[in-house]
Design an enzyme around this catalytic site. Structure first.
Site, PDB file in Angstrom:
ATOM      1  N   ASN A 124       7.517 -44.310  47.645  1.00 30.95           N
ATOM      2  CA  ASN A 124       7.390 -45.447  48.746  1.00 30.95           C
ATOM      3  C   ASN A 124       6.254 -46.106  48.880  1.00 30.95           C
ATOM      4  OD1 ASN A 124       8.088 -46.782  50.989  1.00 30.95           O
ATOM      5  ND2 ASN A 124       7.867 -44.879  52.501  1.00 30.95           N
TER       6      ASN A 124
ATOM      7  N   LYS B 234       5.521 -48.837  50.540  1.00 31.30           N
ATOM      8  CA  LYS B 234       5.204 -49.493  51.880  1.00 31.30           C
ATOM      9  C   LYS B 234       4.962 -50.781  51.489  1.00 31.30           C
ATOM     10  CE  LYS B 234       4.788 -44.847  53.977  1.00 31.30           C
ATOM     11  NZ  LYS B 234       4.162 -44.120  54.844  1.00 31.30           N
TER      12      LYS B 234
ATOM     13  N   HIS C 137      13.541 -44.886  57.835  1.00 29.68           N
ATOM     14  CA  HIS C 137      11.954 -44.355  57.641  1.00 29.68           C
ATOM     15  C   HIS C 137      11.422 -44.422  59.067  1.00 29.68           C
ATOM     16  CE1 HIS C 137       8.072 -43.997  56.728  1.00 29.68           C
ATOM     17  NE2 HIS C 137       8.166 -43.408  55.555  1.00 29.68           N
TER      18      HIS C 137
ATOM     19  N   GLU D 260       8.703 -45.055  60.092  1.00 35.43           N
ATOM     20  CA  GLU D 260       7.943 -46.369  60.737  1.00 35.43           C
ATOM     21  C   GLU D 260       8.923 -47.235  61.053  1.00 35.43           C
ATOM     22  OE1 GLU D 260       5.513 -46.580  57.044  1.00 35.43           O
ATOM     23  OE2 GLU D 260       4.525 -44.842  57.429  1.00 35.43           O
TER      24      GLU D 260
ATOM     25  N   GLU E  75      10.847 -35.893  56.799  1.00 33.27           N
ATOM     26  CA  GLU E  75       9.540 -36.350  56.800  1.00 33.27           C
ATOM     27  C   GLU E  75       9.324 -36.288  58.412  1.00 33.27           C
ATOM     28  OE1 GLU E  75       8.679 -39.363  53.805  1.00 33.27           O
ATOM     29  OE2 GLU E  75       9.541 -40.443  55.310  1.00 33.27           O
TER      30      GLU E  75
ATOM     31  N   GLY F 267       1.000 -39.661  56.098  1.00 32.13           N
ATOM     32  CA  GLY F 267       0.025 -40.342  55.905  1.00 32.13           C
ATOM     33  C   GLY F 267      -1.329 -39.785  56.699  1.00 32.13           C
TER      34      GLY F 267
ATOM     35  N   SER G 263       2.768 -36.541  53.211  1.00 31.44           N
ATOM     36  CA  SER G 263       1.556 -36.043  52.403  1.00 31.44           C
ATOM     37  C   SER G 263       1.689 -35.263  51.224  1.00 31.44           C
ATOM     38  CB  SER G 263       0.540 -35.359  53.537  1.00 31.44           C
ATOM     39  OG  SER G 263       0.091 -36.209  54.406  1.00 31.44           O
TER      40      SER G 263
HETATM   41  P1  PGA Z   1       2.732 -40.139  52.713  1.00 32.38           P
HETATM   42  O1  PGA Z   1       3.930 -41.067  53.186  1.00 32.38           O
HETATM   43  O2  PGA Z   1       3.053 -39.580  51.637  1.00 32.38           O
HETATM   44  O3  PGA Z   1       1.636 -41.208  52.451  1.00 32.38           O
HETATM   45  O4  PGA Z   1       2.329 -39.322  53.847  1.00 32.38           O
HETATM   46  C1  PGA Z   1       5.375 -40.396  52.982  1.00 32.38           C
HETATM   47  C2  PGA Z   1       6.435 -41.443  53.690  1.00 32.38           C
HETATM   48  O5  PGA Z   1       6.120 -42.188  54.645  1.00 32.38           O
HETATM   49  O6  PGA Z   1       7.563 -41.829  53.116  1.00 32.38           O
END
Ligand code: PGA
Length: 256
Positions: A10, A12, A100, A102, A172, A178, A217
């Site tokens: 992903n 983003k 997601h 976000e 998640e 992140g 992460s």
């Molecule tokens: P990350 O993001 O691996 O940077 O923690 C995962 C995601 O938001 O899908």
């Protein structure tokens, strides 16, 4: 039941279409044909990169699946700034991330919205990756399992039992996204097993087929342990998917 792991990058809101092409070329150089024997790999660039990536995947016969990060529910119309699932399907997109955290937190998407999107994605013969996960506050107050169950029941309610078996669910935890803090493999397994039980409460057969990814992460150093868990069928990778070396090592988790 053997479920093929799905490892999804992903990206983003990162990488313009030139940078995106470079990353895909590096990745295809680092990964060998046999790396794809036992895993499926999907790449989810920003919308503006999709056509470029589709073209090189197609021209060079790269074994990546194309993915998107979001879509609208309608086929066309007066929805300024939105992208329709029909447009994605036309670009040979296979997987679309919906809900997601976000999008839920920053763009106000509700379980209702996520349910409509998941259904629209299936209606265009693509597969939704439906994201769920609790916040740190919810985990610390022992509400994680209930929160995830509520998100699942709300987000999956518009798809058929057959579609449910073909869906992908990404667990998640918001506190792990992140942040560099990964859920322990045991905690991630426990929640993914819970997710499978919730799916079984809707339809038993679907629960054995549905693939459940862990995200938050994921990096080369923890991907093997996570993916060896019985109810974890892949990973949704953010930060570590922006760098070809780390993403290739995650795809090769069996050799790590
Ligand atoms: P990350 O993001 O691996 O940077 O923690 C995962 C995601 O938001 O899908």
């Amino acid at each position: 039941m053997a479920r093929t792991p799905l490892i999804s990058g992903n990206w983003k809101m990162n990488l313009n279409h030139f940078e995106a092409i470079q990353l895909v070329q590096k990745l295809s150089y680092e990964l060998r044909g046999h790396d794809f024997d036992q895993v499926e790999v999907s790449l989810h660039p920003p919308f503006t990169d999709l056509r470029s990536i589709q073209t090189i995947i197609d021209a060079d016969r790269m074994p990546f699946r194309l993915g998107a990060q979001n879509c609208h529910t309608e086929v066309s119309g007066a929805f300024t700034g939105e992208i329709s699932p029909a447009m994605l399907a036309k670009l040979d997109v296979d997987y679309v991330i919906v809900g997601h955290s976000e999008r839920r937190a920053l763009f106000g998407e509700s379980d209702e919205d996520v349910a409509s999107k998941a259904s629209a994605v299936f209606a265009h013969e693509m597969t939704p990756i439906v994201c769920v996960g609790e916040t740190l506050e919810e985990r610390e107050s022992n509400q994680a399992a209930t929160v995830v169950e509520t998100q699942l029941m709300g987000s999956l309610k518009l798809i058929t039992n057959q579609q449910l078996g073909n869906a992908v669910i990404a667990y998640e935890p918001v506190w792990a996204i992140g942040t560099g803090v990964t859920a322990s493999a045991d905690d991630a397994q426990e929640m993914c097993a819970h997710i499978r039980r919730v799916v079984a409460s809707i339809h038993k057969d679907a629960s054995e087929l549905v693939r459940i990814q862990y995200g938050g992460s994921v990096k080369p150093s923890n991907s093997g342990e996570l993916m060896n868990m019985p109810d974890i069928d892949g990973a949704l990778v953010g930060g570590a998917s922006l760098e070809s070396d780390s993403f290739a090592r995650i795809v090769n988790f069996k050799e790590a």
